[in-house]
Design an enzyme around this catalytic site. Sequence first.
Site, PDB file in Angstrom:
ATOM      1  N   THR A 339      63.878 -11.741 -65.316  1.00 17.26           N
ATOM      2  CA  THR A 339      64.516 -10.548 -65.742  1.00 17.26           C
ATOM      3  C   THR A 339      65.683 -11.419 -66.967  1.00 17.26           C
ATOM      4  OG1 THR A 339      63.860  -8.889 -64.664  1.00 17.26           O
ATOM      5  CG2 THR A 339      65.953  -8.651 -66.043  1.00 17.26           C
ATOM      6  N   GLY A 422      64.650  -9.394 -60.056  1.00 10.49           N
ATOM      7  CA  GLY A 422      63.745  -8.441 -59.737  1.00 10.49           C
ATOM      8  C   GLY A 422      64.379  -7.433 -58.542  1.00 10.49           C
TER       9      GLY A 422
END
Length: 519
Positions: A339, A422
Amino acid sequence: MAATSMPIATLTALEVLRRGGNALDAAIAAAAVLAVVEPQSTGIGGDCFCLYAPAGTGKVVAINGSGRAPAAATPEALRAAGVDRLVNTSPHAVTIPGAISAWETLNRAHGRLPLGELLQPAIRCAEEGWPVHARVALDWHEAADKLRGNEASARRFLVDGMAPEVGHRFVQPELGKTLRAIAEKGARAFYEGEIAADMVATLRALGGLHTEEDFHRGLAAAEFVEPIKIGWRGMEVYQCPPNGSGLHVLQLLGILGGFETPEQGPLSTERFHRHIEAARLVYRDRDAFLADPSQVDVPVERLTDPAYLARLRGLIRDDRAMRDLPPAGESDWARHKDTVYLCVVDGEGNACSFINSLFQSFGSGILAERSGVMLQNRGFGFRLQEGHPNCIAPNKRPMHTIIPGMVMKDGEAIMPYGVMGGHFQPMGQTLFLANHFEFGLDVQEALDCPRLFPAPGGGAVELERGIPNSVVDRLSRLGHEVKLVEKPHGGGQAILIDRRRGLLVGGSDPRKDGCALGF
């Protein structure tokens, strides 16, 4: 000021601010650049969440830009196709991307510059190429086997069968063309027509259930939602509501906020032990309840009720780790187990907390080659267990890990912040917030501080390097199974708005390649 995980994205955000864009414009432009130059972490084939605090309003605006499962995705249909479990590289793990819908929705509602203008730096990076940075190269190397499993990904994302080295100029002309189409025609160009057709054809060739109608519905996927919050240390911490896991940041803060601050400091056994135990209880609740609230009941009020959190706090003992946990949602055994994040603050005080992701490294590893879109694997967050709140279902959003954070005080934003990684994100956010606001570390020190994470599902506590050996030994003696990990936990950015002194104080995590800059 802007803080992102890549220098070019930070500079892009500052350029947008200099051209008269606001914090949200700058965040979108930076996220688009990251979708090109940090391709293992994010992309236009992924999802997005955002918290935006417009100056002078006392409000926090939240958007959920997560995509949904195809209309044909049912446990029965998957079993009929021979699927008895979800695999992270399967087309069945691919949900309809929500990021582009979110970018356009945010830009229309709160932006100043046209979306097409904001995408120009990303287009240049895609068409002209950008050198691979150190952390990107490491992640790429670790994901090489996943990329080899897809012919198109192997052709376009490997060099002579190997992950590119640091400094390799990676060019993505197909992605550049797709970004140009979005810049000219808006999100509709992504969710309809030849780009959507390419993504659907790619997925269906692998057995996916996706249709062009699913992508057409994805155009309106992003929606403004009511943020959730908790009072903590004289401030309010805001999160996006489920299906994102920001709920669990609030739970952790509520549990830990009732303890006295350990005098031994942020690297003490007492501090880490309590945080581990609280996280074990909270992630237990996550695995049982977190799902799409449009299709199932997610008991947010019950899980954040101060009385419930106080009872969970009462289970935590300083002299030993819990051997077993009560059932999810309970505090009594007797009754029944990758991410990018960025933030921007503009000269008017508008504050943006923005996160965009493919989920795991390179998402599903499935590349729609003609359009250059790497597809996320957010559907891997679903379950096939019928009756479970998070069981896969038509047009349903999966349990989501990406969470932007915002700290408010007296009706004003004082810190947009976020921590990537995550499942680690609720743990990472609360470690960071406590480091700064409770233990007094400055913004950069609070991000730098060594981290640990009790893996969900009863795994070992994963420790980064830098935690004193004496603390590791004592955690083990308290009953924690501990394991040293080489790869760091996540990465983060934050901007502190010091209104009393008229300063912005930014930090960017050394676990990533980025930086914080202001003018």
